[in-house]
Design a protein around this motif. Structure first.
Motif, PDB file in Angstrom:
ATOM      1  N   ASP A   1     -42.600  -2.042 -16.399  1.00  0.00           N
ATOM      2  CA  ASP A   1     -43.807  -1.215 -16.372  1.00  0.00           C
ATOM      3  C   ASP A   1     -43.650   0.009 -17.271  1.00  0.00           C
ATOM      4  OD1 ASP A   1     -45.307  -2.754 -14.590  1.00  0.00           O
ATOM      5  OD2 ASP A   1     -44.348  -1.846 -12.855  1.00  0.00           O
ATOM      6  N   LEU A   2     -42.508   0.668 -17.163  1.00  0.00           N
ATOM      7  CA  LEU A   2     -42.278   1.867 -17.965  1.00  0.00           C
ATOM      8  C   LEU A   2     -42.212   1.531 -19.453  1.00  0.00           C
ATOM      9  CD1 LEU A   2     -39.670   3.829 -15.805  1.00  0.00           C
ATOM     10  CD2 LEU A   2     -42.066   4.420 -16.230  1.00  0.00           C
ATOM     11  N   THR A   3     -41.583   0.418 -19.782  1.00  0.00           N
ATOM     12  CA  THR A   3     -41.515  -0.005 -21.182  1.00  0.00           C
ATOM     13  C   THR A   3     -42.919  -0.244 -21.732  1.00  0.00           C
ATOM     14  OG1 THR A   3     -39.355  -1.045 -20.840  1.00  0.00           O
ATOM     15  CG2 THR A   3     -40.610  -1.743 -22.775  1.00  0.00           C
ATOM     16  N   THR A   4     -43.725  -0.962 -20.964  1.00  0.00           N
ATOM     17  CA  THR A   4     -45.102  -1.237 -21.385  1.00  0.00           C
ATOM     18  C   THR A   4     -45.903   0.057 -21.501  1.00  0.00           C
ATOM     19  OG1 THR A   4     -45.084  -3.439 -20.367  1.00  0.00           O
ATOM     20  CG2 THR A   4     -47.230  -2.443 -20.778  1.00  0.00           C
ATOM     21  N   ALA A   5     -45.726   0.983 -20.552  1.00  0.00           N
ATOM     22  CA  ALA A   5     -46.453   2.251 -20.589  1.00  0.00           C
ATOM     23  C   ALA A   5     -46.076   3.059 -21.822  1.00  0.00           C
ATOM     24  CB  ALA A   5     -46.165   3.056 -19.323  1.00  0.00           C
ATOM     25  N   VAL A   6     -44.787   3.098 -22.151  1.00  0.00           N
ATOM     26  CA  VAL A   6     -44.338   3.824 -23.344  1.00  0.00           C
ATOM     27  C   VAL A   6     -44.952   3.210 -24.602  1.00  0.00           C
ATOM     28  CG1 VAL A   6     -42.331   4.323 -24.805  1.00  0.00           C
ATOM     29  CG2 VAL A   6     -42.195   4.683 -22.336  1.00  0.00           C
ATOM     30  N   LEU A   7     -44.936   1.892 -24.684  1.00  0.00           N
ATOM     31  CA  LEU A   7     -45.499   1.209 -25.849  1.00  0.00           C
ATOM     32  C   LEU A   7     -46.999   1.460 -25.967  1.00  0.00           C
ATOM     33  CD1 LEU A   7     -43.599  -2.195 -25.557  1.00  0.00           C
ATOM     34  CD2 LEU A   7     -43.299  -0.471 -27.352  1.00  0.00           C
ATOM     35  N   ILE A   8     -47.699   1.432 -24.837  1.00  0.00           N
ATOM     36  CA  ILE A   8     -49.145   1.655 -24.850  1.00  0.00           C
ATOM     37  C   ILE A   8     -49.466   3.084 -25.296  1.00  0.00           C
ATOM     38  CG2 ILE A   8     -51.169   1.920 -23.351  1.00  0.00           C
ATOM     39  CD1 ILE A   8     -50.173  -0.497 -21.771  1.00  0.00           C
ATOM     40  N   LEU A   9     -48.739   4.047 -24.756  1.00  0.00           N
ATOM     41  CA  LEU A   9     -48.987   5.440 -25.131  1.00  0.00           C
ATOM     42  C   LEU A   9     -48.598   5.695 -26.582  1.00  0.00           C
ATOM     43  CD1 LEU A   9     -47.837   7.233 -21.866  1.00  0.00           C
ATOM     44  CD2 LEU A   9     -50.176   6.920 -22.693  1.00  0.00           C
ATOM     45  N   ALA A  10     -47.557   5.026 -27.053  1.00  0.00           N
ATOM     46  CA  ALA A  10     -47.179   5.141 -28.467  1.00  0.00           C
ATOM     47  C   ALA A  10     -48.286   4.578 -29.358  1.00  0.00           C
ATOM     48  CB  ALA A  10     -45.857   4.423 -28.722  1.00  0.00           C
TER      49      ALA A  10
ATOM     50  N   LEU B   1     -48.817  -5.771 -29.628  1.00  0.00           N
ATOM     51  CA  LEU B   1     -47.764  -5.518 -28.645  1.00  0.00           C
ATOM     52  C   LEU B   1     -47.699  -6.587 -27.557  1.00  0.00           C
ATOM     53  CD1 LEU B   1     -48.214  -1.668 -28.103  1.00  0.00           C
ATOM     54  CD2 LEU B   1     -46.352  -2.797 -29.343  1.00  0.00           C
ATOM     55  N   GLY B   2     -48.820  -7.252 -27.313  1.00  0.00           N
ATOM     56  CA  GLY B   2     -48.925  -8.203 -26.210  1.00  0.00           C
ATOM     57  C   GLY B   2     -48.289  -9.549 -26.485  1.00  0.00           C
ATOM     58  N   PRO B   3     -48.489 -10.490 -25.577  1.00  0.00           N
ATOM     59  CA  PRO B   3     -47.841 -11.806 -25.673  1.00  0.00           C
ATOM     60  C   PRO B   3     -48.288 -12.640 -26.864  1.00  0.00           C
ATOM     61  CG  PRO B   3     -49.445 -11.750 -23.873  1.00  0.00           C
ATOM     62  CD  PRO B   3     -49.286 -10.350 -24.347  1.00  0.00           C
ATOM     63  N   VAL B   4     -49.434 -12.303 -27.462  1.00  0.00           N
ATOM     64  CA  VAL B   4     -49.936 -13.099 -28.584  1.00  0.00           C
ATOM     65  C   VAL B   4     -49.052 -12.943 -29.812  1.00  0.00           C
ATOM     66  CG1 VAL B   4     -51.870 -13.395 -30.185  1.00  0.00           C
ATOM     67  CG2 VAL B   4     -52.301 -13.040 -27.758  1.00  0.00           C
ATOM     68  N   VAL B   5     -48.501 -11.717 -30.044  1.00  0.00           N
ATOM     69  CA  VAL B   5     -47.711 -11.472 -31.259  1.00  0.00           C
ATOM     70  C   VAL B   5     -46.250 -11.139 -30.901  1.00  0.00           C
ATOM     71  CG1 VAL B   5     -47.539 -10.148 -33.403  1.00  0.00           C
ATOM     72  CG2 VAL B   5     -49.791 -10.666 -32.447  1.00  0.00           C
ATOM     73  N   LEU B   6     -45.973  -9.899 -30.531  1.00  0.00           N
ATOM     74  CA  LEU B   6     -44.591  -9.473 -30.312  1.00  0.00           C
ATOM     75  C   LEU B   6     -44.069  -9.779 -28.910  1.00  0.00           C
ATOM     76  CD1 LEU B   6     -44.683  -5.989 -32.114  1.00  0.00           C
ATOM     77  CD2 LEU B   6     -43.776  -8.155 -32.997  1.00  0.00           C
ATOM     78  N   GLY B   7     -44.946  -9.770 -27.940  1.00  0.00           N
ATOM     79  CA  GLY B   7     -44.528 -10.044 -26.577  1.00  0.00           C
ATOM     80  C   GLY B   7     -43.749  -8.916 -25.930  1.00  0.00           C
ATOM     81  N   TRP B   8     -43.941  -7.684 -26.405  1.00  0.00           N
ATOM     82  CA  TRP B   8     -43.209  -6.543 -25.850  1.00  0.00           C
ATOM     83  C   TRP B   8     -43.897  -5.941 -24.629  1.00  0.00           C
ATOM     84  CZ3 TRP B   8     -42.075  -3.546 -31.071  1.00  0.00           C
ATOM     85  CH2 TRP B   8     -41.166  -4.306 -31.821  1.00  0.00           C
ATOM     86  N   ALA B   9     -45.226  -5.950 -24.617  1.00  0.00           N
ATOM     87  CA  ALA B   9     -45.990  -5.356 -23.515  1.00  0.00           C
ATOM     88  C   ALA B   9     -46.471  -6.453 -22.572  1.00  0.00           C
ATOM     89  CB  ALA B   9     -47.192  -4.574 -24.056  1.00  0.00           C
ATOM     90  N   HIS B  10     -46.422  -6.153 -21.275  1.00  0.00           N
ATOM     91  CA  HIS B  10     -46.775  -7.154 -20.275  1.00  0.00           C
ATOM     92  C   HIS B  10     -47.728  -6.556 -19.235  1.00  0.00           C
ATOM     93  CE1 HIS B  10     -43.557  -9.682 -21.892  1.00  0.00           C
ATOM     94  NE2 HIS B  10     -42.795  -8.591 -21.875  1.00  0.00           N
ATOM     95  N   GLN B  11     -48.424  -7.424 -18.542  1.00  0.00           N
ATOM     96  CA  GLN B  11     -49.356  -6.984 -17.504  1.00  0.00           C
ATOM     97  C   GLN B  11     -48.613  -6.839 -16.171  1.00  0.00           C
ATOM     98  OE1 GLN B  11     -53.173  -9.109 -17.360  1.00  0.00           O
ATOM     99  NE2 GLN B  11     -52.599 -10.153 -19.257  1.00  0.00           N
TER     100      GLN B  11
END
Length: 437
Positions: free
Chosen positions: A8-17, A48-58
């Motif tokens: 969750d924190l990783t995704t939040a950091v990526l989203i805010l970035a 960032l999502g699963p379509v390309v890099l897959g770094w951010a998750h729901q």
């Protein structure tokens, strides 16, 4: 109760970035093409999502923050509504125009749903009707919260065109919200209608209270804490938002109804005080919304966007330009026809029609509901959202250029609005300085 995980924190950091980077990308690309930050936020979410890099998750936590972002977007849209400016003819035309859009959208969407599925069996006919309802409602929206920032930045909100956009946009936001509550998120529309009437009565009571003279202690604390850690005005605004969300959800209505109503109520309350004071509070609320929650929602929407399903379905991918044209036909054309005898110049009417046709946030909301209920496929939802992204990219840009060719009087009003805005900022600083003293 969900706990915060490392994911969750990783995704939040990526989203805010991504939210931080988007304005810089928009500014850098402006030398070639004007791309609104909201479009870049969605695209960065896709990357960032699963379509390309897959770094951010729901995850549960980031999804909850994203939902708050959507509620804040609706709150800020409701906050911008000034009934003193849109009442009378502008509001009547906006209501009539949206009802025409609703009828046209549902009829056209039924045809599209039938073509996409192409069967006469009872089950598929019922499914086509459900799909038509989702698609039809999605193409009757207007992205008021999305088009307000460029309108404000261009100094057009105080103009005659700005008043018309507010009226058309308010119906394009509120009409679909009510329709969603009545038709998509309930199995008993009659009961929901009664509950909605009760909610409206409560909201009107809140609006009446908000316009009364403030109790002396409340008035003093609102002013005295503008620059303090207690921030009474902001806390009160947040209380109203969460309370209206709670009431709406408690009555089985969509939370967006509560958020939109809260914006109207808070605007009325702040209007009873000093103008500079209201501008200070407004800037703080916009900071919470546009600085954190709203971009979080848009980036997360990009993360959720299922472009793989869209690319795997050529038929759905081919509907993207069709939906883009339908935005113009269903929202823009009725607006253009209804305002043909309006005092706006021709370029102003064309700009108004383009602003009315700009769609995205409610498209995301309605298609998400459609996918969750199984009414539409993920690929169809992705096609509609992609068309919405294109409308945000194309229509406001053309509309603003048209608005720049309005008669000199309108331009003068816009220029005066810019000076008033600067004066208001100075007044806000004076108020905040007095609060510190």
């Amino acid at each position: 109760m969900p706990c915060v995980t490392a994911s969750d924190l990783t995704t939040a950091v990526l989203i805010l970035a991504a939210a931080f980077i988007a304005p810089f990308l928009s500014d850098h690309l402006a030398r070639w093409i004007a791309i609104p930050s909201v479009v870049l936020e969605l695209l960065l979410g896709v990357v960032l999502g699963p379509v390309v890099l897959g770094w951010a998750h729901q995850g549960e936590v980031v999804t909850a923050i994203s939902d708050l972002g959507l509620s804040m977007l609706m709150f800020l849209a409701g906050y911008e509504i000034d009934f003193g400016r849109i009442r009378g003819r502008p509001l009547r035309l906006a209501v009539f125009g949206w009802l025409i859009s609703l009828a046209a959208g549902l009829v056209i969407a039924l045809g599209i749903a039938s073509l996409l599925h192409g069967s006469s069996s009872d089950d598929l006919v019922a499914h086509d009707n459900a799909a038509a309802l989702v698609i039809g409602l999605a193409i009757t929206t207007t992205a008021l919260g999305t088009i307000l920032p460029p309108l404000r930045d261009a100094g057009l909100l105080p103009t005659e065109l700005g008043s018309r956009v507010l009226a058309v946009g308010a119906l394009g936001e509120f009409g679909p919200i009510v329709a969603v509550a009545l038709l998509l998120t309930t199995s008993n529309p009659a009961r929901t209608a009664l509950l909605l009437v009760g909610f409206v009565a409560l909201a009107l009571a809140g609006l009446w209270l908000a316009t009364r003279r403030r109790p002396p202690r409340l008035a003093r604390l609102v002013t005295a804490t503008l620059g303090a850690s207690t921030q009474v005005a902001v806390r009160l605004a947040m209380l109203v938002v969460v309370f209206m969300l709670w009431v709406a959800l408690g009555l089985g209505l969509d939370a967006l109804v509560g958020a939109f109503s809260a914006g109207i109520i808070v605007k009325a309350f702040l209007g009873t005080g000093d103008r500079g004071e209201a501008e200070v509070v407004e800037s703080k609320l916009e900071g919470i919304g546009f600085g954190f929650l709203v971009p979080f929602f848009f980036v997360m929407s990009g993360v959720k966007l299922d472009l793989k399903a869209l690319l795997a379905s050529p038929a759905d991918a081919a509907t993207i330009p069709v939906f883009l044209v339908l935005f113009l036909l269903v929202r823009g054309l009725p607006t253009l026809v209804l305002y043909r005898n309006d005092s706006l110049a021709k370029t102003g009417r064309n700009a108004l029609a383009l602003f009315a046709s700009t769609q995205l946030p409610m498209v995301v909301v309605i298609t998400s509901i459609g996918v969750q209920t199984g009414a539409i496929k993920a690929s169809t939802a992705a096609a509609l959202v992609t068309a919405g992204m294109l409308s945000v990219l194309i229509f406001p840009l053309i509309a603003l250029r048209l608005a720049g060719r309005l008669p000199a009087g309108a331009a003068g009003v816009a220029g005066a609005a810019g000076m008033q805005s600067a004066a208001g900022m100075q007044s806000a600083e004076d108020v905040q300085g007095a609060a510190h003293d």
